[in-house]
Design an enzyme around this catalytic site. Structure first.
Site, PDB file in Angstrom:
ATOM      1  N   ALA A   6      -3.296   8.793   2.444  1.00 40.38           N
ATOM      2  CA  ALA A   6      -2.915   9.530   1.239  1.00 40.38           C
ATOM      3  C   ALA A   6      -3.842  10.693   0.919  1.00 40.38           C
ATOM      4  O   ALA A   6      -3.428  11.672   0.286  1.00 40.38           O
ATOM      5  CB  ALA A   6      -2.859   8.576   0.048  1.00 40.38           C
ATOM      6  N   ARG A  60      -4.872   4.154  -5.262  1.00 40.98           N
ATOM      7  CA  ARG A  60      -5.765   3.257  -5.988  1.00 40.98           C
ATOM      8  C   ARG A  60      -6.975   3.929  -6.632  1.00 40.98           C
ATOM      9  O   ARG A  60      -7.840   3.253  -7.174  1.00 40.98           O
ATOM     10  CB  ARG A  60      -6.237   2.130  -5.058  1.00 40.98           C
ATOM     11  CG  ARG A  60      -5.078   1.270  -4.573  1.00 40.98           C
ATOM     12  CD  ARG A  60      -5.561   0.087  -3.744  1.00 40.98           C
ATOM     13  NE  ARG A  60      -4.447  -0.677  -3.198  1.00 40.98           N
ATOM     14  CZ  ARG A  60      -3.778  -1.634  -3.829  1.00 40.98           C
ATOM     15  NH1 ARG A  60      -4.127  -1.955  -5.069  1.00 40.98           N
ATOM     16  NH2 ARG A  60      -2.775  -2.274  -3.254  1.00 40.98           N
ATOM     17  N   GLN A 108       0.246   6.956   7.489  1.00 44.59           N
ATOM     18  CA  GLN A 108       0.682   6.010   6.460  1.00 44.59           C
ATOM     19  C   GLN A 108       1.505   6.706   5.386  1.00 44.59           C
ATOM     20  O   GLN A 108       2.135   6.044   4.568  1.00 44.59           O
ATOM     21  CB  GLN A 108      -0.538   5.361   5.799  1.00 44.59           C
ATOM     22  CG  GLN A 108      -1.412   4.565   6.730  1.00 44.59           C
ATOM     23  CD  GLN A 108      -2.669   4.074   6.036  1.00 44.59           C
ATOM     24  OE1 GLN A 108      -2.673   3.039   5.398  1.00 44.59           O
ATOM     25  NE2 GLN A 108      -3.744   4.844   6.153  1.00 44.59           N
ATOM     26  N   ASP A 142       5.637  10.903   2.535  1.00 43.71           N
ATOM     27  CA  ASP A 142       6.057  12.076   1.763  1.00 43.71           C
ATOM     28  C   ASP A 142       6.719  13.172   2.590  1.00 43.71           C
ATOM     29  O   ASP A 142       7.075  14.204   2.065  1.00 43.71           O
ATOM     30  CB  ASP A 142       4.858  12.671   1.017  1.00 43.71           C
ATOM     31  CG  ASP A 142       3.656  12.935   1.934  1.00 43.71           C
ATOM     32  OD1 ASP A 142       3.869  13.315   3.110  1.00 43.71           O
ATOM     33  OD2 ASP A 142       2.507  12.760   1.483  1.00 43.71           O
ATOM     34  N   HIS A 153       4.819   3.685   7.763  1.00 41.26           N
ATOM     35  CA  HIS A 153       5.412   2.955   6.640  1.00 41.26           C
ATOM     36  C   HIS A 153       6.763   3.514   6.209  1.00 41.26           C
ATOM     37  O   HIS A 153       7.270   3.171   5.145  1.00 41.26           O
ATOM     38  CB  HIS A 153       4.451   2.957   5.447  1.00 41.26           C
ATOM     39  CG  HIS A 153       3.197   2.175   5.690  1.00 41.26           C
ATOM     40  ND1 HIS A 153       1.960   2.574   5.228  1.00 41.26           N
ATOM     41  CD2 HIS A 153       2.981   1.020   6.372  1.00 41.26           C
ATOM     42  CE1 HIS A 153       1.041   1.692   5.607  1.00 41.26           C
ATOM     43  NE2 HIS A 153       1.644   0.748   6.296  1.00 41.26           N
ATOM     44  N   HIS A 207      25.047   2.619  -5.612  1.00 42.39           N
ATOM     45  CA  HIS A 207      25.849   3.505  -4.782  1.00 42.39           C
ATOM     46  C   HIS A 207      27.235   3.669  -5.391  1.00 42.39           C
ATOM     47  O   HIS A 207      27.926   2.678  -5.640  1.00 42.39           O
ATOM     48  CB  HIS A 207      25.959   2.918  -3.368  1.00 42.39           C
ATOM     49  CG  HIS A 207      26.459   3.887  -2.361  1.00 42.39           C
ATOM     50  ND1 HIS A 207      26.995   3.508  -1.153  1.00 42.39           N
ATOM     51  CD2 HIS A 207      26.521   5.245  -2.371  1.00 42.39           C
ATOM     52  CE1 HIS A 207      27.346   4.578  -0.456  1.00 42.39           C
ATOM     53  NE2 HIS A 207      27.070   5.639  -1.192  1.00 42.39           N
ATOM     54  N   THR A 213      -8.090   8.443   4.660  1.00 39.87           N
ATOM     55  CA  THR A 213      -7.717   7.046   4.441  1.00 39.87           C
ATOM     56  C   THR A 213      -8.964   6.178   4.393  1.00 39.87           C
ATOM     57  O   THR A 213      -9.939   6.429   5.111  1.00 39.87           O
ATOM     58  CB  THR A 213      -6.788   6.531   5.556  1.00 39.87           C
ATOM     59  OG1 THR A 213      -6.587   5.121   5.404  1.00 39.87           O
ATOM     60  CG2 THR A 213      -7.352   6.808   6.942  1.00 39.87           C
ATOM     61  N   SER A 214      -8.939   5.146   3.544  1.00 38.19           N
ATOM     62  CA  SER A 214     -10.034   4.186   3.491  1.00 38.19           C
ATOM     63  C   SER A 214     -10.000   3.257   4.690  1.00 38.19           C
ATOM     64  O   SER A 214     -10.980   2.560   4.978  1.00 38.19           O
ATOM     65  CB  SER A 214      -9.960   3.366   2.193  1.00 38.19           C
ATOM     66  OG  SER A 214      -8.709   2.707   2.106  1.00 38.19           O
ATOM     67  N   ASN A 267     -13.657  11.903   6.178  1.00 36.75           N
ATOM     68  CA  ASN A 267     -13.296  11.123   5.003  1.00 36.75           C
ATOM     69  C   ASN A 267     -14.354  11.305   3.917  1.00 36.75           C
ATOM     70  O   ASN A 267     -15.513  11.618   4.211  1.00 36.75           O
ATOM     71  CB  ASN A 267     -13.193   9.639   5.375  1.00 36.75           C
ATOM     72  CG  ASN A 267     -12.167   8.899   4.544  1.00 36.75           C
ATOM     73  OD1 ASN A 267     -11.044   9.376   4.361  1.00 36.75           O
ATOM     74  ND2 ASN A 267     -12.532   7.747   4.033  1.00 36.75           N
TER      75      ASN A 267
END
Length: 247
Positions: A39, A51, A115, A118, A133, A159, A200-201, A224
């Site tokens: 993210a 988070r 991950q 978007d 994902h 729908h 990313t962590s 990072n």
């Protein structure tokens, strides 16, 4: 050598330019670069992470593991729909220089396993993207399995054609990663001779477990804001936006 940079929003940071130079050299020498991203890559495009203090999970009424679950999707579809629409969709967001640099390298000699859900990496023109994902903009009806546009989903979680519940094709809490995605990810990792982790962590599994399937000879770098828990990684601690344009 340490370089003082003033970046986006007048962020004053200190970056070890020798590490950037070494990473750039490793990219030039590599035959198959693999990026593993999260993210933190998209925050500079106006998409919040999950988070952090400003993340989408901060201050919510129920745990994210509950809201973003298959049970909530079917048992409380209005709650699920309202949450994803208000917190996770940013249809006007555009790729930033990190996406663009990754796309350039991947299109030349690499692959991205992300991950992120978007679609900004494909917007950036990256032709070698594996969305670990899933993708928020692949939307379908769970009853008739027909694709549904984002515009239609934004209006209603039912729908209109059959009354089925609509959902994005992303991995919810409690759901398994698509086996084809896992197989493809392992194949990509085994081809790697350079791995770059960014934004990313690297604590979410099974994504973080992908390193176990790398080519043993592959070099590993991380760009990072905080150190990663994995061992044997060359790290550049700082914001990827201050690093990637220099690669």
């Amino acid at each position: 050598m340490v370089l003082e940079l003033t970046g986006i929003e007048s962020r004053k940071i200190m970056i070890d330019t020798s590490k950037i130079t070494t990473l750039k050299h490793d990219i030039e020498e590599a035959k198959h670069v693999v990026f593993l991203t999260g993210a933190g890559i998209s925050t500079h495009s106006g998409i919040p992470d999950y988070r952090s203090k400003t993340g989408i999970y901060n201050g919510i009424s129920e745990p994210p593991e509950t809201i973003l679950s298959e049970d909530t999707l079917y048992q409380r579809p209005e709650l699920f729909h309202n949450f994803v629409m208000q917190n996770m969709y940013f249809p006007d967001a555009q790729p930033n220089p990190i996406h663009e640099k990754i796309a350039k390298i991947c299109n030349e000699k690499g692959y991205l396993i992300t991950q992120n859900i978007d679609r900004l990496d494909t917007k950036a023109g990256n032709q070698h993207v594996l969305e670990f994902h899933g993708n928020l903009y692949e939307i379908y009806c769970t009853k008739c399995h027909q694709p549904v546009s984002y515009e239609a989903y934004a209006q209603d979680f039912r729908h209109q054609d059959c009354g089925g519940i609509i959902r994005p094709k992303v991995v919810l809490y409690g759901e398994a990663i698509n086996p084809e995605t896992l197989t493809k990810s392992v194949e990509i990792m085994r081809q790697s001779d350079l791995i770059i982790i960014a934004g990313t962590s690297f604590v979410v599994y099974p994504f973080a477990q992908l390193l176990a399937y790398r080519n043993p000879a592959a070099k590993i770098w991380a760009v990072n804001k905080t150190p990663l828990p994995a061992q044997g990684i060359n790290e550049i601690i700082g914001d990827a936006l201050d690093v990637f344009p220099n690669l």
